[in-house]
Design a protein around this motif. Structure first.
Motif, PDB file in Angstrom:
ATOM      1  N   ALA A  75      21.277   2.723  15.670  1.00 25.07           N
ATOM      2  CA  ALA A  75      22.205   2.814  14.547  1.00 25.07           C
ATOM      3  C   ALA A  75      23.226   1.684  14.569  1.00 25.07           C
ATOM      4  N   SER A  76      23.605   1.220  15.754  1.00 20.95           N
ATOM      5  CA  SER A  76      24.538   0.096  15.848  1.00 20.95           C
ATOM      6  C   SER A  76      23.948  -1.146  15.188  1.00 20.95           C
ATOM      7  N   TYR A  77      22.650  -1.360  15.430  1.00 19.16           N
ATOM      8  CA  TYR A  77      21.970  -2.528  14.843  1.00 19.16           C
ATOM      9  C   TYR A  77      21.896  -2.399  13.322  1.00 19.16           C
ATOM     10  N   THR A  78      21.473  -1.216  12.828  1.00 17.34           N
ATOM     11  CA  THR A  78      21.327  -1.054  11.378  1.00 17.34           C
ATOM     12  C   THR A  78      22.676  -1.104  10.666  1.00 17.34           C
ATOM     13  N   THR A  79      23.717  -0.579  11.304  1.00 19.87           N
ATOM     14  CA  THR A  79      25.056  -0.615  10.700  1.00 19.87           C
ATOM     15  C   THR A  79      25.511  -2.051  10.500  1.00 19.87           C
ATOM     16  N   ARG A  80      25.189  -2.906  11.473  1.00 18.78           N
ATOM     17  CA  ARG A  80      25.614  -4.300  11.413  1.00 18.78           C
ATOM     18  C   ARG A  80      24.718  -5.136  10.496  1.00 18.78           C
ATOM     19  N   LYS A  81      23.408  -4.957  10.603  1.00 21.42           N
ATOM     20  CA  LYS A  81      22.463  -5.825   9.896  1.00 21.42           C
ATOM     21  C   LYS A  81      22.079  -5.323   8.506  1.00 21.42           C
ATOM     22  N   LEU A  82      22.006  -3.999   8.342  1.00 24.83           N
ATOM     23  CA  LEU A  82      21.569  -3.433   7.065  1.00 24.83           C
ATOM     24  C   LEU A  82      22.712  -2.817   6.265  1.00 24.83           C
ATOM     25  N   GLY A  83      23.840  -2.595   6.904  1.00 20.96           N
ATOM     26  CA  GLY A  83      24.996  -2.062   6.193  1.00 20.96           C
ATOM     27  C   GLY A  83      25.278  -0.611   6.512  1.00 20.96           C
ATOM     28  N   ARG A  84      26.503  -0.192   6.195  1.00 16.05           N
ATOM     29  CA  ARG A  84      26.930   1.173   6.483  1.00 16.05           C
ATOM     30  C   ARG A  84      26.197   2.180   5.582  1.00 16.05           C
ATOM     31  N   ARG A  85      26.016   1.811   4.324  1.00 17.89           N
ATOM     32  CA  ARG A  85      25.403   2.714   3.343  1.00 17.89           C
ATOM     33  C   ARG A  85      23.955   3.044   3.702  1.00 17.89           C
ATOM     34  N   LEU A  86      23.156   2.034   4.029  1.00 20.45           N
ATOM     35  CA  LEU A  86      21.747   2.268   4.351  1.00 20.45           C
ATOM     36  C   LEU A  86      21.593   3.084   5.634  1.00 20.45           C
ATOM     37  N   THR A  87      22.502   2.868   6.582  1.00 23.91           N
ATOM     38  CA  THR A  87      22.469   3.653   7.819  1.00 23.91           C
ATOM     39  C   THR A  87      22.733   5.125   7.532  1.00 23.91           C
ATOM     40  N   MET A  88      23.659   5.405   6.608  1.00 23.44           N
ATOM     41  CA  MET A  88      23.919   6.793   6.218  1.00 23.44           C
ATOM     42  C   MET A  88      22.702   7.405   5.523  1.00 23.44           C
ATOM     43  N   LEU A  89      21.993   6.604   4.734  1.00 20.45           N
ATOM     44  CA  LEU A  89      20.785   7.078   4.056  1.00 20.45           C
ATOM     45  C   LEU A  89      19.705   7.457   5.071  1.00 20.45           C
ATOM     46  N   MET A  90      19.540   6.618   6.091  1.00 23.65           N
ATOM     47  CA  MET A  90      18.568   6.916   7.151  1.00 23.65           C
ATOM     48  C   MET A  90      18.939   8.211   7.877  1.00 23.65           C
ATOM     49  N   ALA A  91      20.241   8.412   8.086  1.00 26.41           N
ATOM     50  CA  ALA A  91      20.702   9.655   8.720  1.00 26.41           C
ATOM     51  C   ALA A  91      20.285  10.863   7.886  1.00 26.41           C
ATOM     52  N   GLY A  92      20.414  10.742   6.558  1.00 27.56           N
ATOM     53  CA  GLY A  92      20.025  11.841   5.669  1.00 27.56           C
ATOM     54  C   GLY A  92      18.556  12.189   5.796  1.00 27.56           C
ATOM     55  N   PHE A  93      17.682  11.180   5.891  1.00 33.20           N
ATOM     56  CA  PHE A  93      16.245  11.437   6.029  1.00 33.20           C
ATOM     57  C   PHE A  93      15.933  12.124   7.361  1.00 33.20           C
ATOM     58  N   PHE A  94      16.589  11.691   8.435  1.00 31.64           N
ATOM     59  CA  PHE A  94      16.394  12.343   9.736  1.00 31.64           C
ATOM     60  C   PHE A  94      16.804  13.818   9.661  1.00 31.64           C
ATOM     61  N   PHE A  95      17.946  14.077   9.011  1.00 31.57           N
ATOM     62  CA  PHE A  95      18.428  15.445   8.892  1.00 31.57           C
ATOM     63  C   PHE A  95      17.416  16.326   8.148  1.00 31.57           C
ATOM     64  N   ILE A  96      16.885  15.813   7.040  1.00 33.19           N
ATOM     65  CA  ILE A  96      15.927  16.594   6.246  1.00 33.19           C
ATOM     66  C   ILE A  96      14.683  16.921   7.073  1.00 33.19           C
ATOM     67  N   GLY A  97      14.166  15.929   7.811  1.00 35.61           N
ATOM     68  CA  GLY A  97      13.002  16.164   8.674  1.00 35.61           C
ATOM     69  C   GLY A  97      13.276  17.223   9.728  1.00 35.61           C
ATOM     70  N   GLY A  98      14.449  17.162  10.344  1.00 37.89           N
ATOM     71  CA  GLY A  98      14.809  18.130  11.371  1.00 37.89           C
ATOM     72  C   GLY A  98      14.913  19.544  10.832  1.00 37.89           C
ATOM     73  N   VAL A  99      15.481  19.678   9.622  1.00 39.06           N
ATOM     74  CA  VAL A  99      15.620  20.996   8.998  1.00 39.06           C
ATOM     75  C   VAL A  99      14.250  21.620   8.754  1.00 39.06           C
ATOM     76  N   ILE A 100      13.305  20.820   8.268  1.00 40.39           N
ATOM     77  CA  ILE A 100      11.952  21.330   7.985  1.00 40.39           C
ATOM     78  C   ILE A 100      11.298  21.862   9.262  1.00 40.39           C
ATOM     79  N   PHE A 101      11.373  21.100  10.346  1.00 40.21           N
ATOM     80  CA  PHE A 101      10.772  21.531  11.614  1.00 40.21           C
ATOM     81  C   PHE A 101      11.431  22.808  12.136  1.00 40.21           C
ATOM     82  N   ASN A 102      12.758  22.880  12.062  1.00 47.00           N
ATOM     83  CA  ASN A 102      13.465  24.043  12.607  1.00 47.00           C
ATOM     84  C   ASN A 102      13.185  25.317  11.821  1.00 47.00           C
ATOM     85  N   ALA A 103      13.252  25.204  10.487  1.00 51.91           N
ATOM     86  CA  ALA A 103      13.069  26.396   9.655  1.00 51.91           C
ATOM     87  C   ALA A 103      11.640  26.935   9.753  1.00 51.91           C
TER      88      ALA A 103
END
Length: 525
Positions: A102-130
């Motif tokens: 995340a440190s690399y993506t925050t610096r190279k791809l921006g803060r916004r895109l890193t937050m978007l990637m976080a959202g996708f990880f969260f959605i995947g985790g929710v599906i597996f858990n539920a």
């Protein structure tokens, strides 16, 4: 006084013109939903691990001790199970690993895109858990959620610090922590409701509803603009200038834009930000950031928030009562964080930290004394009156944490690192936080078994140590523009000033003077 205040010097202390624009407020609210997801994950795990159907399916050994063989094990030891602790702690171990990426993506791809990637990880985790059918699926889901936590905790505090005007930076940054507390409260309310569902599937609903904050973060990351600092850092000067004009609500942004350009030019000369982080001039920020993260976890707050229902069960509360008590502490957590939003930029960081230290210390010592006399290994003599008093003391502790160490543990590191080491510094901050969160989550139930009521004395001892640290070594950063921290804070501090070279100080002064005289750093990018 031998404290950590700052004094302003006669150098450059520019306060840039900035209005509180709707786009800043909306962007900060949307970005801070990363905290909502984090908080829900913290709160939901403690609730489902107190539900018998969940324990029966995934942790039969704990189910046997808590339901089938009541009174055989010590009250303090009935939830002591490494697998159960791994369910909670695996999220933070994954977050620790993800932070490096995340440190690399925050610096190279921006803060916004890193937050978007976080959202996708969260959605995947929710599906597996539920949808989990076995412990492996459950742990995979927690690991994906952990990756989301690593990316969100890396990008969101930096995003909030960079987009907010300096005079309300503290309040807007605390939106992240406010959403963490709202997430915990939401999870506690959901657990209280789903625990009443017949058929033993309520825990699936608890884990599945994490999809709501996950979707909010994803949609928010799509809608918000990236920060001017990030755009300029990546060479998109005109875009950065346009966004700066939009978020400040004024055309008078030239001085701030030039200062951001100069900071970016200096940052680009740093080829190895992590190595640069270890330089002597960055020692104050690094030491304080690491110390704050360790101390934040050793207040004992996450032990209470992770395992609140389990803890109240241990103290003799019935299942519904324990979840209800967790809801009360969650509500106190939210309200007290609101107090912090209103007070952090008025009273300052240090006063809140020191006042909370006294309050946390006294409440934990009082809890330890009551439990020492009233809760034994195989019987509890906790009357209704004492039970209510314990909940009040826990709420007293939670409230003081929520307006101090909770939000300020994230705010202070995010506002003190210079641009050239900001991503690396935030990465170290998040890593240390998640490492010690993992340690506490993995060890707390075992510590409770061995220390018994002494666990609260253990944490109160740490609260005393951290309060002394704040008194002497944490400076006040209220209202100081991020790019002027060196001159207005570190150079003026009684202890940290020895780490700031005069050459660096003179150079910063010359840069500020050059900008005031019309020098354009953007021409050098």
């Amino acid at each position: 006084m031998a404290g950590g205040g700052f004094a302003t010097n006669g150098g450059s202390t520019v306060d840039f013109e900035a209005k509180i624009t709707p786009i800043v407020i909306i962007s900060c609210i949307m970005a801070a939903t990363g905290g909502l997801m984090f908080g829900y994950d913290v709160g939901v795990s403690g609730g489902v691990t107190a539900m018998p159907p969940f324990l029966e399916k995934f942790f039969p050994a704990v189910y046997k001790k808590t339901v089938l063989e009541k009174g055989v094990d010590s009250n303090y030891c009935k939830y002591d199970n490494q697998g159960l602790q791994l369910f909670t702690s695996s999220l933070y171990l994954a977050g620790l690993t993800a932070t490096f990426f995340a440190s690399y993506t925050t610096r190279k791809l921006g803060r916004r895109l890193t937050m978007l990637m976080a959202g996708f990880f969260f959605i995947g985790g929710v599906i597996f858990n539920a949808a989990a059918q076995n412990l492996s699926m459950l742990i995979v889901g927690r690991l994906l959620l952990g990756c989301g936590v690593g990316f969100a905790n890396q990008a969101v505090p930096v995003f909030l610090s960079e987009i907010a005007p300096s005079r309300i930076r503290g309040a807007l940054n605390i939106l992240f922590q406010l959403n963490v507390t709202i997430g915990i409260l939401f999870a506690n309310l959901v657990n209280y409701g789903t625990n009443k569902i017949k058929g033993g599937w309520g825990w699936r609903l608890s884990l599945g509803l994490a999809g709501i904050p996950a979707l909010l973060l994803t949609v928010g990351a799509i809608l918000v603009v990236d920060t001017p600092n990030s755009l300029i850092e990546r060479g998109r000067l005109e875009d950065g200038k346009a966004v700066l004009r939009k978020i400040r609500g004024t055309d008078n942004i030239e001085a701030e834009f030039l200062e951001l350009c100069e900071a970016s030019r200096i940052a680009k000369q740093v080829k190895h930000p992590f190595r640069n982080l270890l330089k002597r001039k960055n020692r104050p920020q690094l030491v304080i950031s690491i110390a704050l993260q360790i101390f934040q976890q050793f207040t004992g707050i996450n032990a209470i928030m992770f395992y609140a229902p389990v803890l109240f069960n241990t103290l003799g509360f019935k299942s519904d009562a324990s979840l209800y008590s967790a809801v009360i502490t969650g509500a106190v957590n939210v309200l007290s964080t609101v107090v912090s939003i209103y007070s952090v930029d008025k009273l300052g960081r240090r006063l809140l930290l020191l006042e909370a230290g006294v309050q946390m210390f006294l409440s934990q010592v009082a809890i330890a004394i009551i439990l020492g006399f009233k809760v034994k290994d195989h019987s509890d003599d906790l009357s209704k009156g004492f039970a209510i008093f314990v909940v009040v003391l826990v709420c007293t502790f939670v409230s003081s944490f929520a307006w101090s160490w909770g939000p300020l543990g994230w705010l202070i590191p995010s506002e003190t690192f210079p641009l050239e080491t900001r991503s690396a510094g935030q990465s170290v901050t998040v890593c240390v936080n998640l490492l010690f969160t993992f340690v506490i989550a993995q060890a707390f139930l075992s510590m409770l078994c061995h220390f018994k009521f002494g666990i609260f004395l253990f944490f109160s001892g740490w609260v005393f140590i951290m309060s002394v640290f704040v008194l002497f070594l944490v400076p006040e950063t209220k209202g100081v523009p991020i790019e002027e921290m060196t001159n207005r804070v570190w150079k003026q501090h009684w202890f940290w000033k020895r780490f700031i070279d005069d050459d660096d100080y003179v150079k910063d002064e010359k840069v500020a003077a050059a900008i005031n005289n019309g020098y354009d750093p953007a021409s050098q990018l």
